[in-house]
Design a protein around this motif. Sequence first.
Motif, PDB file in Angstrom:
ATOM      1  N   HIS A 151      -6.006 -39.340 -28.917  1.00  0.00           N
ATOM      2  CA  HIS A 151      -6.891 -38.183 -28.827  1.00  0.00           C
ATOM      3  C   HIS A 151      -7.657 -38.003 -30.134  1.00  0.00           C
ATOM      4  O   HIS A 151      -7.411 -38.698 -31.133  1.00  0.00           O
ATOM      5  N   ALA A 152      -8.586 -37.084 -30.139  1.00  0.00           N
ATOM      6  CA  ALA A 152      -9.391 -36.813 -31.324  1.00  0.00           C
ATOM      7  C   ALA A 152      -8.503 -36.275 -32.444  1.00  0.00           C
ATOM      8  O   ALA A 152      -7.428 -35.698 -32.209  1.00  0.00           O
ATOM      9  N   ASN A 153      -8.952 -36.466 -33.670  1.00  0.00           N
ATOM     10  CA  ASN A 153      -8.181 -36.048 -34.842  1.00  0.00           C
ATOM     11  C   ASN A 153      -8.335 -34.545 -35.054  1.00  0.00           C
ATOM     12  O   ASN A 153      -9.139 -34.082 -35.873  1.00  0.00           O
ATOM     13  N   ILE A 154      -7.569 -33.783 -34.279  1.00  0.00           N
ATOM     14  CA  ILE A 154      -7.602 -32.319 -34.349  1.00  0.00           C
ATOM     15  C   ILE A 154      -6.185 -31.830 -34.614  1.00  0.00           C
ATOM     16  O   ILE A 154      -5.261 -32.098 -33.830  1.00  0.00           O
ATOM     17  N   THR A 155      -6.002 -31.122 -35.721  1.00  0.00           N
ATOM     18  CA  THR A 155      -4.650 -30.701 -36.125  1.00  0.00           C
ATOM     19  C   THR A 155      -4.030 -29.719 -35.133  1.00  0.00           C
ATOM     20  O   THR A 155      -2.797 -29.641 -35.029  1.00  0.00           O
ATOM     21  N   VAL A 167      -5.978 -28.303 -21.872  1.00  0.00           N
ATOM     22  CA  VAL A 167      -6.200 -26.876 -21.613  1.00  0.00           C
ATOM     23  C   VAL A 167      -6.780 -26.203 -22.855  1.00  0.00           C
ATOM     24  O   VAL A 167      -7.689 -25.358 -22.757  1.00  0.00           O
ATOM     25  N   LEU A 168      -6.283 -26.564 -24.029  1.00  0.00           N
ATOM     26  CA  LEU A 168      -6.813 -25.992 -25.273  1.00  0.00           C
ATOM     27  C   LEU A 168      -8.285 -26.355 -25.456  1.00  0.00           C
ATOM     28  O   LEU A 168      -9.102 -25.506 -25.836  1.00  0.00           O
ATOM     29  N   VAL A 169      -8.630 -27.614 -25.174  1.00  0.00           N
ATOM     30  CA  VAL A 169     -10.029 -28.037 -25.306  1.00  0.00           C
ATOM     31  C   VAL A 169     -10.908 -27.264 -24.318  1.00  0.00           C
ATOM     32  O   VAL A 169     -11.964 -26.728 -24.687  1.00  0.00           O
ATOM     33  N   ALA A 170     -10.493 -27.196 -23.055  1.00  0.00           N
ATOM     34  CA  ALA A 170     -11.305 -26.522 -22.030  1.00  0.00           C
ATOM     35  C   ALA A 170     -11.485 -25.041 -22.355  1.00  0.00           C
ATOM     36  O   ALA A 170     -12.592 -24.497 -22.236  1.00  0.00           O
ATOM     37  N   SER A 171     -10.406 -24.374 -22.766  1.00  0.00           N
ATOM     38  CA  SER A 171     -10.515 -22.947 -23.081  1.00  0.00           C
ATOM     39  C   SER A 171     -11.352 -22.715 -24.335  1.00  0.00           C
ATOM     40  O   SER A 171     -12.112 -21.741 -24.413  1.00  0.00           O
ATOM     41  N   SER A 172     -11.261 -23.616 -25.315  1.00  0.00           N
ATOM     42  CA  SER A 172     -12.067 -23.461 -26.538  1.00  0.00           C
ATOM     43  C   SER A 172     -13.544 -23.660 -26.246  1.00  0.00           C
ATOM     44  O   SER A 172     -14.399 -22.919 -26.746  1.00  0.00           O
ATOM     45  N   PHE A 327     -14.402 -26.216 -31.550  1.00  0.00           N
ATOM     46  CA  PHE A 327     -15.753 -25.653 -31.642  1.00  0.00           C
ATOM     47  C   PHE A 327     -16.696 -26.637 -32.327  1.00  0.00           C
ATOM     48  O   PHE A 327     -17.809 -26.896 -31.859  1.00  0.00           O
ATOM     49  N   GLN A 328     -16.245 -27.164 -33.461  1.00  0.00           N
ATOM     50  CA  GLN A 328     -17.083 -28.075 -34.241  1.00  0.00           C
ATOM     51  C   GLN A 328     -17.384 -29.360 -33.475  1.00  0.00           C
ATOM     52  O   GLN A 328     -18.479 -29.920 -33.584  1.00  0.00           O
ATOM     53  N   GLU A 329     -16.421 -29.815 -32.689  1.00  0.00           N
ATOM     54  CA  GLU A 329     -16.589 -31.066 -31.951  1.00  0.00           C
ATOM     55  C   GLU A 329     -17.437 -30.896 -30.679  1.00  0.00           C
ATOM     56  O   GLU A 329     -17.998 -31.877 -30.177  1.00  0.00           O
ATOM     57  N   SER A 330     -17.503 -29.677 -30.171  1.00  0.00           N
ATOM     58  CA  SER A 330     -18.104 -29.496 -28.838  1.00  0.00           C
ATOM     59  C   SER A 330     -19.288 -28.544 -28.815  1.00  0.00           C
ATOM     60  O   SER A 330     -19.760 -28.188 -27.733  1.00  0.00           O
ATOM     61  N   ALA A 331     -19.798 -28.137 -29.970  1.00  0.00           N
ATOM     62  CA  ALA A 331     -20.898 -27.164 -29.994  1.00  0.00           C
ATOM     63  C   ALA A 331     -22.122 -27.685 -29.239  1.00  0.00           C
ATOM     64  O   ALA A 331     -22.796 -26.938 -28.526  1.00  0.00           O
ATOM     65  N   ALA A 332     -22.408 -28.977 -29.395  1.00  0.00           N
ATOM     66  CA  ALA A 332     -23.587 -29.550 -28.743  1.00  0.00           C
ATOM     67  C   ALA A 332     -23.452 -29.533 -27.227  1.00  0.00           C
ATOM     68  O   ALA A 332     -24.454 -29.434 -26.508  1.00  0.00           O
ATOM     69  N   GLU A 333     -22.222 -29.650 -26.716  1.00  0.00           N
ATOM     70  CA  GLU A 333     -22.019 -29.615 -25.261  1.00  0.00           C
ATOM     71  C   GLU A 333     -21.892 -28.189 -24.737  1.00  0.00           C
ATOM     72  O   GLU A 333     -22.283 -27.898 -23.605  1.00  0.00           O
ATOM     73  N   ALA A 334     -21.344 -27.276 -25.562  1.00  0.00           N
ATOM     74  CA  ALA A 334     -21.089 -25.916 -25.083  1.00  0.00           C
ATOM     75  C   ALA A 334     -22.383 -25.154 -24.832  1.00  0.00           C
ATOM     76  O   ALA A 334     -22.460 -24.337 -23.904  1.00  0.00           O
ATOM     77  N   PHE A 335     -23.410 -25.419 -25.646  1.00  0.00           N
ATOM     78  CA  PHE A 335     -24.659 -24.671 -25.474  1.00  0.00           C
ATOM     79  C   PHE A 335     -25.327 -24.983 -24.129  1.00  0.00           C
ATOM     80  O   PHE A 335     -25.701 -24.047 -23.407  1.00  0.00           O
ATOM     81  N   PRO A 336     -25.520 -26.263 -23.752  1.00  0.00           N
ATOM     82  CA  PRO A 336     -26.094 -26.499 -22.418  1.00  0.00           C
ATOM     83  C   PRO A 336     -25.212 -25.981 -21.288  1.00  0.00           C
ATOM     84  O   PRO A 336     -25.726 -25.566 -20.243  1.00  0.00           O
ATOM     85  N   VAL A 337     -23.895 -25.981 -21.469  1.00  0.00           N
ATOM     86  CA  VAL A 337     -23.013 -25.403 -20.453  1.00  0.00           C
ATOM     87  C   VAL A 337     -23.315 -23.919 -20.294  1.00  0.00           C
ATOM     88  O   VAL A 337     -23.397 -23.393 -19.172  1.00  0.00           O
ATOM     89  N   ALA A 338     -23.518 -23.227 -21.426  1.00  0.00           N
ATOM     90  CA  ALA A 338     -23.834 -21.797 -21.384  1.00  0.00           C
ATOM     91  C   ALA A 338     -25.163 -21.549 -20.670  1.00  0.00           C
ATOM     92  O   ALA A 338     -25.282 -20.630 -19.849  1.00  0.00           O
ATOM     93  N   ILE A 339     -26.158 -22.375 -20.977  1.00  0.00           N
ATOM     94  CA  ILE A 339     -27.481 -22.197 -20.377  1.00  0.00           C
ATOM     95  C   ILE A 339     -27.432 -22.459 -18.874  1.00  0.00           C
ATOM     96  O   ILE A 339     -27.952 -21.677 -18.068  1.00  0.00           O
ATOM     97  N   VAL A 340     -26.792 -23.567 -18.485  1.00  0.00           N
ATOM     98  CA  VAL A 340     -26.727 -23.921 -17.063  1.00  0.00           C
ATOM     99  C   VAL A 340     -25.933 -22.875 -16.288  1.00  0.00           C
ATOM    100  O   VAL A 340     -26.334 -22.452 -15.190  1.00  0.00           O
ATOM    101  N   GLY A 341     -24.813 -22.434 -16.851  1.00  0.00           N
ATOM    102  CA  GLY A 341     -23.990 -21.431 -16.174  1.00  0.00           C
ATOM    103  C   GLY A 341     -24.750 -20.149 -15.916  1.00  0.00           C
ATOM    104  O   GLY A 341     -24.708 -19.586 -14.811  1.00  0.00           O
TER     105      GLY A 341
END
Length: 725
Positions: A151-155, A167-172, A327-341
Motif C-alpha cells: 500500500h501507499a506509504n501512509i503512517t 475504509v479509511l481512504v474512502a472516508s478521508s 488528503f494530500q494524496e487524493s486532493a486532485a481526485e476529491a475535487f472532481p468527485v465533489a463537482i460531479v456529485g
Amino acid sequence: MMVTLRKQYVVSRPVYSEDSLAEDHEKIHRKHKALMEHVKEYLTCDANRAKKAVVSVLPVIGWMRMYRVREWLLGDVVSGVSTGLVAIMQGLAFSLLASLPPSYGLYTAFFPMLTYFFFGTSRHISVGSFPVLSLMVGAVVTRLVPEDGPHANITDFEGLTQDQQRVLVASSVTFLMGIFQLAMGVLQVGFIVVYLSDTLVSGFTTAAAVHILVSQLKFVLGLSVPGINGPLSMIYTLEKIFVQITSTNICDLVMSIVIMVVVFIVKELNDRYRAKLPVPIPIEVIVTVIACGVSYGFNFEKRYDVEVVGTMVKGYEPPIVPSVQVFQESAAEAFPVAIVGFTVAFSVAKVYANKHDYPIDGNQELVAFGVSNMFGATFRSFAASTALSRTAVQESSGGKTQVAGLISAMMAMIVTVALGFLLEPLPRSVLGALVIVNLKGMLMQFREILYLWRRDKPECVVWVGTCLGAILLGLDFGLAVGLGIELLTVVFRTQFPRCSILANLPGTDLYRDQKDYPLVCEPKGVKIFRIPSPIFFANIEFFRNKLVEAVGFNPLRVLRKRNKALRKIKKLLQKRDPGITENGLEDLFWTATNDPEENTEVLELPADLKELPFQMNWSAELPSEFSVPTVNLHSLILDFSAVSFLDISAMKGLKMALKEFTRVDVDVYIVSCDALIMEKLHSCMFFDDEIRTSMFFPTLHDAMLDVLEKHQDNSTGSVLKDTKL
C-alpha cells in the motif's frame, strides 16, 4: 389559397439617432453602488434578515411549518419504505464499486441523509450512493491500497487490516470532498455547475457506466481480477479478464444472467404500467431475498466456490478521524468527485423542483452535501449524492418531502443494526448483476450521438470527446478533457461567429440575411454588416477581416493609394502650369514618371486637398497609369444588436476600423448598441473629432432612412422611404 389576415401597426415618429433620441427623451442616470456600500448592505442585520438567514441555512424550517400531516404523511411513509428497500440494495451493490465491504454501503444510505434532511432544499431527491461517485472513490482506494502489492506509504495505515485501510481512504476522500463542497457553498460559487453542460455530463456519465460495467464483470464471471486505475485502466482490466475467461464460475454467471433478465423485464413493466401501479415492484429486493435463501440453502460458497458478501458489520462503529496524508494524496481526485456529485444531485433536484413548483438554492445544496459528506465520512460512509432511479421511486411512490428520505434512512439503520446477518450468504455476483442492470439508463445515452450530430456538431464533439477521454484516461482526467473541449467550442463559436450582410424585406422595417431571402432590397452604395457575438481581443481581427471581405475593399489600402496619388498630383502641379484644371490631369499622368525619392512610408491620414485648384472626385474614371481602387460604397451600417460587450482591445481595433472607413469618405453607422456598451465607450474616451456619437442610431431602420435622406439619388430609396414607422 387563402390569405391570412394579419394585424397591422403604424407608428409615426421622427427618425432618431442616439443624440436626437436623448434630446427628446430624458434618460435617468443611475448611480451604481460603491463596493463599500455593497459590503455595508451585506453586513447589515435586522429581525427579518436574521429570520430569512436561518430559514435559508435550515430549509427544513420552511417546509416543515407548512407540512400537511393528513395529506402527506401516508405518502411519505410508503415512499420512504419503498425507497429504503432500493437504497439498501444499491448501497450494498455500489460499495463494490468503491472497493469496500458491502456493509459500508448501508452507512452511506443512512448518515448523509440525516444531515441533508435539515440543510437540503430539495424535497424529493434520495440522498445516498451514486455509482459514478462510488467508482471514482474506488479508483483512489485501489491506488492507495491495491489488492496485490504494497500500500501507499501512509503512517495512518499502521496496525490496520486491508479492509480498514480501504475504509479509511474512502472516508478521508469523502471528507475532503465535503470540505470542497462546503467551501464552494459558503463562497457562493454554486454557479460553477453551469460550466458542466448537459452534453458534457451525459458523455461523462456514459463513460462512467462503461467503467462500471467492466468493473463488475469480475463479480459476474466469478474471477479474481485486481483493481487497476489510471489511464487505459479499463483496457488492462479487460485484458486480465479475457486471460482468465476459461476460469469463469458457471454458477455465478448463470445466476447473474437470470437475475439481470428478470430485473430488466420487471423494470420495463414498472415503467410501462407506472400509472396503474401504486408502488413500483421492488424487484431488486425480491431477487436479493431469493438469492440469499437459495445461496444459504444450497451452500453456494463451499459447494460452487461462489464469493459471498460474508460477515456484515453489526451496528455502527465509533467515529474516525480522516487522514491528512490521504488528503494530500487524493486532493486532485476529491475535487472532481465533489463537482460531479453536486452537478448530478442539483440536476436531478432541479427537475423535480420544476415539476412540483418550489425553489431550490444551488449554494445551499453545496452546503447541504458538504455537511452531509463530512458527517457521513466521520462514520465511515463514502461519497453521497443521488441516483435518478432511486429518486424516481421516492417521487413516484408518493413522497412529498424529505420525511420520506428520513424513513428510508431508518430502513437502512434497521438492516444494519438487526438484519444484516441475513445478507451474509448473498453472492457478490448478484450485487454485480444488480449494478449492471441499473446501468441501462446511462448506457442508453449512446443514442444521443446521432441526435447531436444531426442537430449540433460542436456539441456532439463535446459528448464524444468527454466520453472517449473518460473511458481511456480515467474519469478524473476525462472530466478535465471534457471541460477543455467544451471551453474550446465556446471559444470557437465566439471567436469565429457567422457574420452576415443584411438587406431590407420590401415594405417592412425588417432586415434579414440577404442569402436567406430571394426578394430583398439593398440600396446601392450601402452595406449592412452584422456580427452575432461579443467583440473582444480574440476576435477583433476576425471582425475586421470579415468586414473588409463584406465591403469588397480594404479602406487602409485605398487611403494609401489615394495619398500616393495626391502627392504625385501636387508635384506635377508644381512643375507645370499652376492653372491646370481637372481635365488636364490626364496629360500630366501621361508625362509623369515615378519619383525615385518618393516616400513610401505608410500614411494613414488623408492628404490635404485644399491646395488643389479643383475638387478631387475619386469616383470618376482615372487615367490607366494611375491605380486607385474604386470605392462604390458611401454608407456602412454595423448592426450591434447581438454584441453584448466590448473589451479595451476590441475598442481600439473598432476605433481604427471606423477611422479607416471615414477617411475614405464612407459614412459609418452603428445601430442597436447596448446602453452599457455606450457607457463604456464614453468612459474609455472612445469618441473624438472623427468618431462622433452622431453615428450611433437606436434601430437599423432609423440609420437606413438617414442614409437615404443624405443620398436622394438612390434608385431604391423610395421602396424604403415608403416604409412607415
